[in-house]
Design a protein around this motif. Structure first.
Motif, PDB file in Angstrom:
ATOM      1  N   SER A 160      10.290   4.045  -3.235  1.00  0.00           N
ATOM      2  CA  SER A 160       9.921   5.087  -2.285  1.00  0.00           C
ATOM      3  C   SER A 160       8.725   4.701  -1.427  1.00  0.00           C
ATOM      4  CB  SER A 160       9.582   6.377  -3.034  1.00  0.00           C
ATOM      5  OG  SER A 160       8.382   6.210  -3.774  1.00  0.00           O
ATOM      6  N   CYS A 161       8.005   3.665  -1.806  1.00  0.00           N
ATOM      7  CA  CYS A 161       6.798   3.195  -1.119  1.00  0.00           C
ATOM      8  C   CYS A 161       5.610   4.148  -1.277  1.00  0.00           C
ATOM      9  CB  CYS A 161       7.054   2.915   0.353  1.00  0.00           C
ATOM     10  SG  CYS A 161       8.253   1.615   0.615  1.00  0.00           S
ATOM     11  N   TYR A 162       5.712   5.089  -2.202  1.00  0.00           N
ATOM     12  CA  TYR A 162       4.595   5.970  -2.524  1.00  0.00           C
ATOM     13  C   TYR A 162       4.122   5.634  -3.932  1.00  0.00           C
ATOM     14  CZ  TYR A 162       5.677   8.813   1.543  1.00  0.00           C
ATOM     15  OH  TYR A 162       5.890   9.237   2.823  1.00  0.00           O
ATOM     16  N   CYS A 163       2.823   5.778  -4.156  1.00  0.00           N
ATOM     17  CA  CYS A 163       2.281   5.519  -5.490  1.00  0.00           C
ATOM     18  C   CYS A 163       2.717   6.637  -6.439  1.00  0.00           C
ATOM     19  CB  CYS A 163       0.758   5.415  -5.433  1.00  0.00           C
ATOM     20  SG  CYS A 163      -0.068   6.961  -5.022  1.00  0.00           S
ATOM     21  N   GLU A 164       2.439   6.444  -7.713  1.00  0.00           N
ATOM     22  CA  GLU A 164       2.832   7.415  -8.732  1.00  0.00           C
ATOM     23  C   GLU A 164       2.265   8.804  -8.433  1.00  0.00           C
ATOM     24  OE1 GLU A 164       2.414   7.305 -13.416  1.00  0.00           O
ATOM     25  OE2 GLU A 164       2.682   5.293 -12.566  1.00  0.00           O
ATOM     26  N   PRO A 186       0.838  -1.207   0.000  1.00  0.00           N
ATOM     27  CA  PRO A 186       0.000   0.000   0.000  1.00  0.00           C
ATOM     28  C   PRO A 186       0.873   1.257   0.000  1.00  0.00           C
ATOM     29  CG  PRO A 186      -0.644  -1.491   1.775  1.00  0.00           C
ATOM     30  CD  PRO A 186       0.617  -2.025   1.182  1.00  0.00           C
ATOM     31  N   CYS A 187       0.387   2.295  -0.639  1.00  0.00           N
ATOM     32  CA  CYS A 187       1.070   3.595  -0.650  1.00  0.00           C
ATOM     33  C   CYS A 187       1.183   4.101   0.786  1.00  0.00           C
ATOM     34  CB  CYS A 187       0.271   4.583  -1.507  1.00  0.00           C
ATOM     35  SG  CYS A 187       0.929   6.263  -1.508  1.00  0.00           S
ATOM     36  N   ARG A 188       2.304   4.740   1.115  1.00  0.00           N
ATOM     37  CA  ARG A 188       2.526   5.243   2.475  1.00  0.00           C
ATOM     38  C   ARG A 188       1.716   6.494   2.797  1.00  0.00           C
ATOM     39  NH1 ARG A 188       8.710   5.822   3.514  1.00  0.00           N
ATOM     40  NH2 ARG A 188       7.906   6.478   5.529  1.00  0.00           N
ATOM     41  N   MET A 189       1.116   7.120   1.784  1.00  0.00           N
ATOM     42  CA  MET A 189       0.318   8.315   2.020  1.00  0.00           C
ATOM     43  C   MET A 189      -0.962   7.916   2.764  1.00  0.00           C
ATOM     44  SD  MET A 189      -0.003  11.565   1.746  1.00  0.00           S
ATOM     45  CE  MET A 189       1.105  12.201   0.523  1.00  0.00           C
ATOM     46  N   THR A 190      -1.236   8.565   3.845  1.00  0.00           N
ATOM     47  CA  THR A 190      -2.410   8.253   4.654  1.00  0.00           C
ATOM     48  C   THR A 190      -3.685   8.346   3.829  1.00  0.00           C
ATOM     49  OG1 THR A 190      -1.284   9.197   6.559  1.00  0.00           O
ATOM     50  CG2 THR A 190      -3.646   8.840   6.779  1.00  0.00           C
ATOM     51  N   GLY A 191      -4.469   7.277   3.860  1.00  0.00           N
ATOM     52  CA  GLY A 191      -5.755   7.245   3.171  1.00  0.00           C
ATOM     53  C   GLY A 191      -5.688   6.891   1.697  1.00  0.00           C
ATOM     54  N   CYS A 192      -4.520   6.690   1.141  1.00  0.00           N
ATOM     55  CA  CYS A 192      -4.402   6.358  -0.286  1.00  0.00           C
ATOM     56  C   CYS A 192      -4.645   4.857  -0.469  1.00  0.00           C
ATOM     57  CB  CYS A 192      -3.035   6.746  -0.814  1.00  0.00           C
ATOM     58  SG  CYS A 192      -2.816   6.353  -2.573  1.00  0.00           S
ATOM     59  N   PRO A 193      -5.580   4.472  -1.344  1.00  0.00           N
ATOM     60  CA  PRO A 193      -5.885   3.056  -1.543  1.00  0.00           C
ATOM     61  C   PRO A 193      -4.992   2.366  -2.585  1.00  0.00           C
ATOM     62  CG  PRO A 193      -7.399   4.369  -2.813  1.00  0.00           C
ATOM     63  CD  PRO A 193      -6.513   5.337  -2.059  1.00  0.00           C
ATOM     64  N   ASN A 194      -4.109   3.109  -3.248  1.00  0.00           N
ATOM     65  CA  ASN A 194      -3.291   2.546  -4.329  1.00  0.00           C
ATOM     66  C   ASN A 194      -2.193   1.621  -3.804  1.00  0.00           C
ATOM     67  OD1 ASN A 194      -4.744   4.071  -6.183  1.00  0.00           O
ATOM     68  ND2 ASN A 194      -3.343   5.803  -6.002  1.00  0.00           N
ATOM     69  N   LEU A 195      -1.840   0.641  -4.629  1.00  0.00           N
ATOM     70  CA  LEU A 195      -0.726  -0.254  -4.337  1.00  0.00           C
ATOM     71  C   LEU A 195       0.464   0.160  -5.198  1.00  0.00           C
ATOM     72  CD1 LEU A 195      -2.576  -3.686  -4.316  1.00  0.00           C
ATOM     73  CD2 LEU A 195      -1.897  -2.305  -2.362  1.00  0.00           C
ATOM     74  N   THR A 196       1.682  -0.088  -4.674  1.00  0.00           N
ATOM     75  CA  THR A 196       2.878   0.310  -5.406  1.00  0.00           C
ATOM     76  C   THR A 196       4.000  -0.710  -5.206  1.00  0.00           C
ATOM     77  OG1 THR A 196       4.463   2.083  -5.778  1.00  0.00           O
ATOM     78  CG2 THR A 196       3.760   1.743  -3.510  1.00  0.00           C
TER      79      THR A 196
END
Length: 117
Positions: A22-26, A8-18
């Motif tokens: 960086s562990c953040y989605c695009e 899961p993206c590290r951004m709070t509340g983001c449902p995207n997988l990556t």
């Protein structure tokens, strides 16, 4: 070879997988990089390291292709980074005498960070 499962993206509340390092989605990776550059680095890297730095760096790596610290230990490792011996923030310059060719692990060791795997 199987790939690692997406996280899961590290951004709070983001449902995207990556599967990005960086562990953040695009969507959030650029936002977080700008945040890091502004708050953690304390300077604009493009302002400090402009087009002239790229030319200086490339010229230095062409003249010194091996990691200088590894070479002292008898190992021959290709250098990929150019390090300022005296940092620019402490009054260092881009002069040849202030530059050192290093591999990633030696550069990370100098800055006391873990080398990427």
């Amino acid at each position: 070879m199987p790939r690692k499962p997406k996280r899961p993206c590290r951004m709070t509340g983001c449902p995207n997988l990556t599967d990005r390092k960086s562990c953040y989605c695009e969507t959030h990776e650029k936002t977080m990089q700008r945040h890091y550059d502004h708050f953690m680095r304390g300077y604009d890297q493009h302002e400090r390291y402009g087009n002239s730095w790229k030319k200086i760096r490339d010229r230095h790596l062409a003249g010194h292709p091996l990691c200088e610290q590894c070479k002292e230990q008898g190992r021959y490792v290709l250098a990929t980074l150019v390090h300022h011996i005296r940092p620019l923030s402490d009054g260092g310059t881009h002069e040849e005498s202030n530059l050192m060719s290093l591999c990633v692990s030696c550069h990370e060791r100098i800055h006391q960070r873990k080398a990427p795997k």
